[in-house]
Design a protein around this motif. Structure first.
Motif, PDB file in Angstrom:
ATOM      1  N   PRO A  17     118.524 -20.723 -41.340  1.00  0.00           N
ATOM      2  CA  PRO A  17     118.464 -20.391 -42.765  1.00  0.00           C
ATOM      3  C   PRO A  17     119.261 -21.374 -43.617  1.00  0.00           C
ATOM      4  N   PHE A  18     118.783 -21.569 -44.846  1.00  0.00           N
ATOM      5  CA  PHE A  18     119.445 -22.415 -45.837  1.00  0.00           C
ATOM      6  C   PHE A  18     119.562 -23.874 -45.380  1.00  0.00           C
ATOM      7  N   GLU A  19     118.572 -24.359 -44.644  1.00  0.00           N
ATOM      8  CA  GLU A  19     118.594 -25.750 -44.205  1.00  0.00           C
ATOM      9  C   GLU A  19     118.637 -26.695 -45.409  1.00  0.00           C
ATOM     10  N   PHE A  20     117.900 -26.337 -46.480  1.00  0.00           N
ATOM     11  CA  PHE A  20     117.880 -27.208 -47.653  1.00  0.00           C
ATOM     12  C   PHE A  20     119.231 -27.263 -48.352  1.00  0.00           C
ATOM     13  N   LEU A  34     127.524 -15.466 -47.981  1.00  0.00           N
ATOM     14  CA  LEU A  34     126.362 -15.511 -47.087  1.00  0.00           C
ATOM     15  C   LEU A  34     125.807 -16.925 -46.998  1.00  0.00           C
ATOM     16  N   ILE A  35     125.663 -17.587 -48.143  1.00  0.00           N
ATOM     17  CA  ILE A  35     125.104 -18.937 -48.179  1.00  0.00           C
ATOM     18  C   ILE A  35     126.035 -19.931 -47.505  1.00  0.00           C
ATOM     19  N   ALA A  82     117.282  -9.716 -45.867  1.00  0.00           N
ATOM     20  CA  ALA A  82     118.200 -10.052 -46.954  1.00  0.00           C
ATOM     21  C   ALA A  82     118.406 -11.554 -47.037  1.00  0.00           C
ATOM     22  N   ILE A  83     118.522 -12.181 -45.876  1.00  0.00           N
ATOM     23  CA  ILE A  83     118.703 -13.632 -45.831  1.00  0.00           C
ATOM     24  C   ILE A  83     117.485 -14.332 -46.434  1.00  0.00           C
ATOM     25  N   LYS A  84     116.285 -13.861 -46.102  1.00  0.00           N
ATOM     26  CA  LYS A  84     115.068 -14.476 -46.614  1.00  0.00           C
ATOM     27  C   LYS A  84     114.972 -14.351 -48.127  1.00  0.00           C
ATOM     28  N   LEU A 114     117.307 -18.799 -54.067  1.00  0.00           N
ATOM     29  CA  LEU A 114     118.095 -20.004 -54.304  1.00  0.00           C
ATOM     30  C   LEU A 114     117.221 -21.257 -54.209  1.00  0.00           C
ATOM     31  N   LYS A 115     116.304 -21.265 -53.265  1.00  0.00           N
ATOM     32  CA  LYS A 115     115.442 -22.427 -53.099  1.00  0.00           C
ATOM     33  C   LYS A 115     114.586 -22.645 -54.341  1.00  0.00           C
TER      34      LYS A 115
END
Length: 336
Positions: free
Chosen positions: A107-110, A133-134, A172-174, A180-181
């Motif tokens: 998650p949050f690779e970008f 979380l981020i 929730a993560i998704k 954010l993306k």
């Protein structure tokens, strides 16, 4: 060094070492700067590995490469058939599970590829729990920089949330990731995918921060990660580091400083710094400063810290202009 205790980065380093310099250099050309740095550190730290251990590592590497190839060529079921025939059912299952885990998108690779300044801009208004979380999926240097730029009351809440975080719902993560993306899509450019930050960057950030916030952040950061706090300090130049400067440099910056700032700054300094300043001014000026120190009473700590920060600002400006030299721990060596 026992093979079962080796981490994946250590095994990767062992494989690189086994290839020799020429072949290893070709692998390096395919890596980004962050991975090159991490791999090089592991290679440098790698201890003695016995021939038996190396054989096991290379065997594991070969099987992993083969697994990746057969999955790519024919899919999971084709790979399972090939691997079971080659290594047996149990080993095939282990290899496929390991590959499936590595193929999952983190998650949050970008976020990890993004410009840190954009991160700070977007995250500073989010709730501490969201930021935590981020940042839990960000690289450590990114996380430290973002936290350092947050308002003081939010810094501690974010650190606490990260420390207490154990698991988060995939849904929730998704949701957070998608939200954010979407914000990033309007501003992200190719230029954002540049590695920045690290200890040098945050040390520079701290150098430009007022003394009160600097002290607060180091006090709190020291409670959570004393080693990181010490590493950052060693890269910084603070007022107390005047003691590491040569006499000519001290004389140079004193000429640029307001005498009132010198008096106020020395009110909060130890005798070593005071005597160093007195030794680098004229007798008349030293007597004047001593006299002002005696009659200057009831000075607020904030005024002392601001005076010290203004002097540090003068020193940094003169250093950038090449008019004096400051030595930061772990960085430049001076050759006489």
């Amino acid at each position: 060094m026992e093979n079962e205790k080796l981490t994946l980065p250590q095994k990767a380093a062992a494989v690189v070492v086994s290839l020799g310099a020429d072949k290893a250099s070709k692998i390096y050309k395919q890596l980004n700067e962050s991975d090159i740095e991490k791999l090089t550190i592991e290679v440098a730290r790698l201890g003695h590995i016995s021939p038996e251990q190396m054989e096991e590592i290379l065997d594991e590497f070969y099987k992993t490469c083969l697994t990746q190839k057969v999955v790519t060529d024919g899919g999971m079921e084709y790979a399972r058939a090939v691997l079971e025939k080659a290594f047996g059912e149990s080993t095939a299952q282990t290899l496929l599970e390991r590959l499936a885990k590595s193929l999952k998108t983190r998650p949050f690779e970008f976020v990890r590829k993004s410009n840190v300044r954009n991160l700070i801009s977007f995250l500073q208004h989010e709730r501490p729990q969201t930021i935590a979380l981020i940042l839990s999926y960000a690289d450590p240097d990114q996380a430290s920089m973002v936290i350092s730029e947050l308002p003081k009351e939010k810094q501690i809440k974010v650190v606490e949330s990260i420390a207490k975080m154990e698991s988060a719902s995939p849904d929730a993560i998704k949701i957070v990731e998608a939200s954010l993306k979407k914000k990033f899509e309007s501003v992200l450019t190719t230029a954002d995918f540049t590695t920045i930050g690290g200890i040098d960057y945050i040390a520079d950030v701290m150098n430009h921060m007022d003394r009160a916030n600097e002290k607060y952040i180091f006090d709190e950061l020291g409670k959570e990660n004393e080693e990181l706090a010490d590493t950052i300090r060693k890269k910084m130049f603070v007022f107390e580091d005047i003691v590491s400067m040569d006499n000519r440099s001290i004389q140079r910056f004193i000429r640029e400083c307001d005498v009132k700032d010198i008096v106020y700054a020395l009110k909060g300094s130890d005798d070593k710094i005071k005597e160093l300043v007195f030794a680098n001014v004229s007798t008349r000026m030293a007597e004047s400063i001593r006299s002002d120190l005696e009659i200057t009473v009831n000075v607020r700590l904030r005024d002392v810290e601001e005076a010290q920060q203004r002097i540090v600002g003068v020193i940094r400006r003169l250093e950038e202009a090449g008019e004096l030299i400051i030595v930061k721990s772990g960085k430049d060596e001076i050759i006489a």
